[in-house]
Design an enzyme around this catalytic site. Structure first.
Site, PDB file in Angstrom:
ATOM      1  N   ARG A  45       6.154  12.595   5.625  1.00 40.58           N
ATOM      2  CA  ARG A  45       6.151  12.807   4.179  1.00 40.58           C
ATOM      3  C   ARG A  45       4.729  13.094   3.720  1.00 40.58           C
ATOM      4  NH1 ARG A  45      10.701  13.793   4.486  1.00 40.58           N
ATOM      5  NH2 ARG A  45      12.478  12.909   3.339  1.00 40.58           N
ATOM      6  N   GLU A  66       4.811  19.678  -2.831  1.00 44.17           N
ATOM      7  CA  GLU A  66       5.350  20.826  -2.119  1.00 44.17           C
ATOM      8  C   GLU A  66       5.854  21.932  -3.035  1.00 44.17           C
ATOM      9  OE1 GLU A  66       8.136  19.303   0.750  1.00 44.17           O
ATOM     10  OE2 GLU A  66       6.562  18.258   1.876  1.00 44.17           O
ATOM     11  N   HIS A 115       7.830  22.371   5.447  1.00 45.55           N
ATOM     12  CA  HIS A 115       8.770  21.251   5.563  1.00 45.55           C
ATOM     13  C   HIS A 115      10.026  21.697   6.317  1.00 45.55           C
ATOM     14  CE1 HIS A 115      10.004  17.243   3.476  1.00 45.55           C
ATOM     15  NE2 HIS A 115      10.517  17.315   4.696  1.00 45.55           N
TER      16      HIS A 115
END
Length: 310
Positions: free
Chosen positions: A228, A257, A284
């Site tokens: 994360r 993000e 991601h």
């Protein structure tokens, strides 16, 4: 049971559930307002990360027996309220652990061997052997922070590389073997040439890797983060890369993000990171392989059936 799916998933999820006798409504286009309007009719809810699964939403689900997360992270879910209401929680870390492990290893080897730089140079007619001399993984010490599904899968992928593997997990013990040494975090700080992060986002891990924590590492090291983004700030990464504490960083996740929504200061921090040749990004996707997309469904359905088949 009647089950609502609110996120895009591999198409196999619906027949897998229907074969078990469930009624499935697959609505990946639904927004939060729509979820709130219909959730009272469902006994099961399957999600990815579209909307926070908070008290406001769960209060509209009086029949809900289980929540299933198609992935590993649970930071978007009110776990305390789920427990209070007796709603079961399933997630599918086993489904994408292999993808994460392979992605982390690939990013590390890319950094060590300058794959991106050398590829771009050769395409431009530049044949620079010395400037692209690589670093061998063999003989290095790799620290693994968090030894659950992802951390252990990454350790397995490292076995053929002749590295020393030190693994730390606050909540596990007795997992050491001939390949992996169960370690304290302090021992990792003393010896690591590489640190790979494999912990969920919690109040304890949020921004855990502060400048003070990084300064406790005895060597300059490479950082891999496929967990994360919010375990370390972009400003902290820039500072550590600038002062040489970090030799490089492989980042599948970022503190923020949604790049189009960065504040002015966040934008500056991201742009500084993006100018560094010893930083490698991916969006991601470490756990998002073609195979894991399907395997996540299989894991979730097996867990749901394991609890409710009787």
């Amino acid at each position: 049971m009647r089950i609502l799916i609110i996120d895009q998933m591999h198409e196999s999820i619906v027949p897998l559930l229907e074969e078990k006798g469930h009624q499935v409504d697959y609505r990946p286009e639904i927004d939060r307002e729509g979820i709130l309007a219909v959730l009272q009719d469902y006994e099961g809810l399957i999600i990815r990360s579209k909307t926070p699964i908070d008290q406001e939403l769960l209060q509209e689900a009086p029949l809900l027996k289980f929540l299933a997360r198609a992935g590993a992270g649970l930071d978007n879910i009110d776990l305390d309220y789920l427990e209070e209401k007796g709603i079961s929680l399933h997630h599918a870390a086993e489904g994408n652990r292999d993808a994460v492990a392979e992605h982390a290893l690939g990013m590390l080897l890319t950094l060590f061997n300058h794959y991106l730089q050398s590829d771009q140079q050769v395409r431009k007619g530049i044949w620079d052997r010395e400037g692209n001399r690589g670093v061998e993984l063999s003989g290095k010490t790799v620290g693994i922070f968090g030894y659950g599904n992802m951390g252990s899968a990454f350790a397995q992928r490292l076995r053929g590389f002749g590295v020393e593997i030190l693994a730390y997990d606050k909540f596990k013990s007795g997992f050491g073997d001939e390949w992996v040494k169960e370690s304290s975090f302090q021992a990792i700080q003393e010896k690591a040439d590489v640190l790979s992060i494999h912990v969920p986002l919690t109040t304890e891990t949020r921004y855990f890797f502060s400048p003070e924590i990084l300064s406790g590492f005895h060597k300059s090291f490479y950082l891999i983060n496929t967990a994360r983004g919010e375990v370390i700030r972009m400003d902290t990464l820039n500072e550590a890369l600038q002062n040489g504490k970090l030799k490089g960083a492989a980042l599948d996740v970022l503190e923020k993000e949604k790049l189009q929504a960065l504040t002015a200061s966040e934008r500056l921090s991201f742009e500084a990171l993006s100018r560094r040749s010893n930083v490698l990004f991916s969006p991601h996707v470490a756990g998002w392989s073609h195979e894991s997309y399907r395997k996540i469904n299989q894991v979730l359905v097996a867990k749901i059936e394991g609890e409710w088949k009787g």
